[in-house]
Design a protein around this motif. Structure first.
Motif, PDB file in Angstrom:
ATOM      1  N   PRO A 126      52.048  17.308  27.495  1.00  0.00           N
ATOM      2  CA  PRO A 126      52.740  16.670  28.514  1.00  0.00           C
ATOM      3  C   PRO A 126      53.965  15.987  28.204  1.00  0.00           C
ATOM      4  O   PRO A 126      54.269  15.515  27.179  1.00  0.00           O
ATOM      5  CB  PRO A 126      51.706  15.607  29.441  1.00  0.00           C
ATOM      6  N   ARG A 127      54.919  15.690  28.986  1.00  0.00           N
ATOM      7  CA  ARG A 127      56.013  15.016  28.847  1.00  0.00           C
ATOM      8  C   ARG A 127      56.236  13.609  29.780  1.00  0.00           C
ATOM      9  O   ARG A 127      55.487  13.843  30.604  1.00  0.00           O
ATOM     10  CB  ARG A 127      57.264  15.943  28.716  1.00  0.00           C
ATOM     11  N   THR A 128      56.962  12.841  29.516  1.00  0.00           N
ATOM     12  CA  THR A 128      57.209  11.584  30.011  1.00  0.00           C
ATOM     13  C   THR A 128      58.098  12.230  31.464  1.00  0.00           C
ATOM     14  O   THR A 128      58.985  12.989  31.264  1.00  0.00           O
ATOM     15  CB  THR A 128      58.147  10.470  29.453  1.00  0.00           C
ATOM     16  N   GLY A 129      57.612  11.887  32.607  1.00  0.00           N
ATOM     17  CA  GLY A 129      58.232  12.375  33.891  1.00  0.00           C
ATOM     18  C   GLY A 129      57.570  13.983  34.294  1.00  0.00           C
ATOM     19  O   GLY A 129      56.693  14.226  33.698  1.00  0.00           O
ATOM     20  N   PRO A 130      58.067  14.691  35.077  1.00  0.00           N
ATOM     21  CA  PRO A 130      57.537  16.054  35.270  1.00  0.00           C
ATOM     22  C   PRO A 130      57.737  17.001  34.101  1.00  0.00           C
ATOM     23  O   PRO A 130      58.891  16.829  33.536  1.00  0.00           O
ATOM     24  CB  PRO A 130      58.251  16.398  36.456  1.00  0.00           C
ATOM     25  N   GLY A 131      56.846  17.942  34.015  1.00  0.00           N
ATOM     26  CA  GLY A 131      57.125  19.097  33.233  1.00  0.00           C
ATOM     27  C   GLY A 131      56.135  18.793  32.016  1.00  0.00           C
ATOM     28  O   GLY A 131      55.171  18.220  31.923  1.00  0.00           O
ATOM     29  N   LYS A 132      56.532  19.758  31.175  1.00  0.00           N
ATOM     30  CA  LYS A 132      55.999  19.794  29.739  1.00  0.00           C
ATOM     31  C   LYS A 132      56.682  20.244  28.533  1.00  0.00           C
ATOM     32  O   LYS A 132      58.007  20.513  28.778  1.00  0.00           O
ATOM     33  CB  LYS A 132      54.671  20.942  29.938  1.00  0.00           C
ATOM     34  N   THR A 133      56.202  20.064  27.427  1.00  0.00           N
ATOM     35  CA  THR A 133      56.799  20.367  26.161  1.00  0.00           C
ATOM     36  C   THR A 133      55.818  21.506  25.604  1.00  0.00           C
ATOM     37  O   THR A 133      54.861  21.357  25.332  1.00  0.00           O
ATOM     38  CB  THR A 133      57.067  19.215  25.149  1.00  0.00           C
ATOM     39  N   VAL A 134      56.674  22.469  25.035  1.00  0.00           N
ATOM     40  CA  VAL A 134      55.998  23.658  24.313  1.00  0.00           C
ATOM     41  C   VAL A 134      56.623  23.373  22.997  1.00  0.00           C
ATOM     42  O   VAL A 134      57.900  23.525  22.815  1.00  0.00           O
ATOM     43  CB  VAL A 134      56.303  25.096  24.691  1.00  0.00           C
ATOM     44  N   TRP A 135      55.738  23.270  21.926  1.00  0.00           N
ATOM     45  CA  TRP A 135      56.097  22.996  20.465  1.00  0.00           C
ATOM     46  C   TRP A 135      55.535  24.050  19.550  1.00  0.00           C
ATOM     47  O   TRP A 135      54.600  24.774  20.026  1.00  0.00           O
ATOM     48  CB  TRP A 135      55.681  21.667  20.193  1.00  0.00           C
ATOM     49  N   ALA A 136      56.188  24.374  18.475  1.00  0.00           N
ATOM     50  CA  ALA A 136      55.634  25.040  17.238  1.00  0.00           C
ATOM     51  C   ALA A 136      56.291  24.580  15.919  1.00  0.00           C
ATOM     52  O   ALA A 136      57.330  23.923  16.143  1.00  0.00           O
ATOM     53  CB  ALA A 136      56.257  26.799  17.727  1.00  0.00           C
ATOM     54  N   GLU A 137      55.352  24.693  15.029  1.00  0.00           N
ATOM     55  CA  GLU A 137      55.821  24.324  13.684  1.00  0.00           C
ATOM     56  C   GLU A 137      55.919  25.494  12.834  1.00  0.00           C
ATOM     57  O   GLU A 137      55.109  26.358  12.862  1.00  0.00           O
ATOM     58  CB  GLU A 137      54.612  23.295  13.156  1.00  0.00           C
ATOM     59  N   CYS A 138      57.274  25.288  12.002  1.00  0.00           N
ATOM     60  CA  CYS A 138      57.498  26.588  11.434  1.00  0.00           C
ATOM     61  C   CYS A 138      57.620  26.137   9.879  1.00  0.00           C
ATOM     62  O   CYS A 138      58.436  24.953   9.749  1.00  0.00           O
ATOM     63  CB  CYS A 138      59.117  27.236  11.708  1.00  0.00           C
ATOM     64  N   ALA A 139      57.114  26.819   9.064  1.00  0.00           N
ATOM     65  CA  ALA A 139      57.020  26.494   7.645  1.00  0.00           C
ATOM     66  C   ALA A 139      58.469  26.606   7.232  1.00  0.00           C
ATOM     67  O   ALA A 139      59.331  27.415   7.516  1.00  0.00           O
ATOM     68  CB  ALA A 139      56.152  27.433   6.785  1.00  0.00           C
ATOM     69  N   THR A 140      58.778  25.767   6.163  1.00  0.00           N
ATOM     70  CA  THR A 140      60.118  25.752   5.626  1.00  0.00           C
ATOM     71  C   THR A 140      60.389  25.968   4.166  1.00  0.00           C
ATOM     72  O   THR A 140      61.111  26.132   3.465  1.00  0.00           O
ATOM     73  CB  THR A 140      60.836  24.422   5.961  1.00  0.00           C
ATOM     74  N   HIS A 141      59.025  26.070   3.541  1.00  0.00           N
ATOM     75  CA  HIS A 141      58.987  26.430   2.167  1.00  0.00           C
ATOM     76  C   HIS A 141      59.120  28.010   1.959  1.00  0.00           C
ATOM     77  O   HIS A 141      59.012  28.848   2.886  1.00  0.00           O
ATOM     78  CB  HIS A 141      57.369  26.032   1.574  1.00  0.00           C
ATOM     79  N   ALA A 142      59.330  28.387   0.908  1.00  0.00           N
ATOM     80  CA  ALA A 142      59.621  29.911   0.396  1.00  0.00           C
ATOM     81  C   ALA A 142      58.461  30.797   0.906  1.00  0.00           C
ATOM     82  O   ALA A 142      57.382  30.620   0.514  1.00  0.00           O
ATOM     83  CB  ALA A 142      59.893  30.221  -0.981  1.00  0.00           C
ATOM     84  N   ALA A 143      58.814  31.536   1.940  1.00  0.00           N
ATOM     85  CA  ALA A 143      57.533  32.397   2.333  1.00  0.00           C
ATOM     86  C   ALA A 143      58.295  33.820   2.994  1.00  0.00           C
ATOM     87  O   ALA A 143      59.567  33.749   3.229  1.00  0.00           O
ATOM     88  CB  ALA A 143      56.898  31.760   3.520  1.00  0.00           C
ATOM     89  N   PRO A 144      57.635  34.831   3.006  1.00  0.00           N
ATOM     90  CA  PRO A 144      58.422  36.141   3.639  1.00  0.00           C
ATOM     91  C   PRO A 144      58.875  35.957   5.027  1.00  0.00           C
ATOM     92  O   PRO A 144      58.267  35.251   5.936  1.00  0.00           O
ATOM     93  CB  PRO A 144      57.409  37.218   3.544  1.00  0.00           C
ATOM     94  N   SER A 145      60.083  36.304   5.276  1.00  0.00           N
ATOM     95  CA  SER A 145      60.472  36.215   6.578  1.00  0.00           C
ATOM     96  C   SER A 145      59.741  37.342   7.450  1.00  0.00           C
ATOM     97  O   SER A 145      59.418  38.258   7.326  1.00  0.00           O
ATOM     98  CB  SER A 145      62.186  36.760   6.518  1.00  0.00           C
ATOM     99  N   LEU A 146      59.618  36.820   8.815  1.00  0.00           N
ATOM    100  CA  LEU A 146      59.103  37.515  10.004  1.00  0.00           C
ATOM    101  C   LEU A 146      59.973  38.580  10.689  1.00  0.00           C
ATOM    102  O   LEU A 146      59.736  39.352  11.472  1.00  0.00           O
ATOM    103  CB  LEU A 146      58.274  36.654  10.700  1.00  0.00           C
ATOM    104  N   CYS A 147      61.249  38.128  10.427  1.00  0.00           N
ATOM    105  CA  CYS A 147      62.505  38.858  11.124  1.00  0.00           C
ATOM    106  C   CYS A 147      63.233  40.033  10.400  1.00  0.00           C
ATOM    107  O   CYS A 147      64.247  39.903  10.105  1.00  0.00           O
ATOM    108  CB  CYS A 147      63.398  37.720  11.651  1.00  0.00           C
ATOM    109  N   ARG A 148      62.469  40.619   9.755  1.00  0.00           N
ATOM    110  CA  ARG A 148      63.130  41.877   8.936  1.00  0.00           C
ATOM    111  C   ARG A 148      62.953  43.201   9.508  1.00  0.00           C
ATOM    112  O   ARG A 148      62.083  43.431  10.177  1.00  0.00           O
ATOM    113  CB  ARG A 148      62.757  41.827   7.444  1.00  0.00           C
TER     114      ARG A 148
END
Length: 148
Positions: A126-148
């Protein structure tokens, strides 16, 4: 402070910006997120940059298509941590998204499936006020890209 002492650098760990709930706003959110990642040391085209770009694009598109309330913007926040970037997209629509059942014949509806595949974790809050927050955590260490 004496003029001979070097000024300490300020480390910015959070980026926040509001965007119009339009396709143009979603596109600008993705572009600015990638720019901020570059400033944080994850260059354009790096695995971290590509993953965050994908997640921001999908969450911003959902905010525009499914979370849009006329006259209301959506907000993008990026939080830099030592080993990941947390992406948060907030809108004023009360419905929380759910993973769709896979339908190979559908022309759309795969955005959250992509987010789930790209992110290490994701969810809603939930967020303050109406609505919501959608969140995601993305690794920033060296890992294979998912966008190739």
């Amino acid at each position: 402070m004496s003029p001979s002492r070097a000024q300490e650098a300020v480390t910015v760990r959070t980026f926040a910006q509001r965007f119009s709930a339009t396709r143009r706003g979603a596109r600008l959110a993705r572009m600015l997120a990638v720019h901020q990642l570059d400033r944080w040391g994850h260059p354009y085209g790096s695995p971290a940059s590509e993953t965050v770009a994908l997640v921001v694009a999908e969450l911003a598109a959902n905010a525009v298509l499914h979370g849009r309330v006329p006259g209301r913007d959506f907000e993008l926040r990026l939080h830099r941590e030592s080993d990941h970037v947390r992406v948060e997209v907030s809108d004023t629509h009360p419905d929380h998204p759910k993973l769709p059942a896979p339908d190979p014949t559908a022309e759309g509806g795969r955005g959250l499936l992509l987010v789930e595949a790209a992110a290490t974790r994701w969810g809603t809050s939930p967020r303050t006020g109406p609505g919501k927050t959608v969140w995601a955590e993305c690794a920033t260490h060296a890992a294979p890209s998912l966008c190739r």
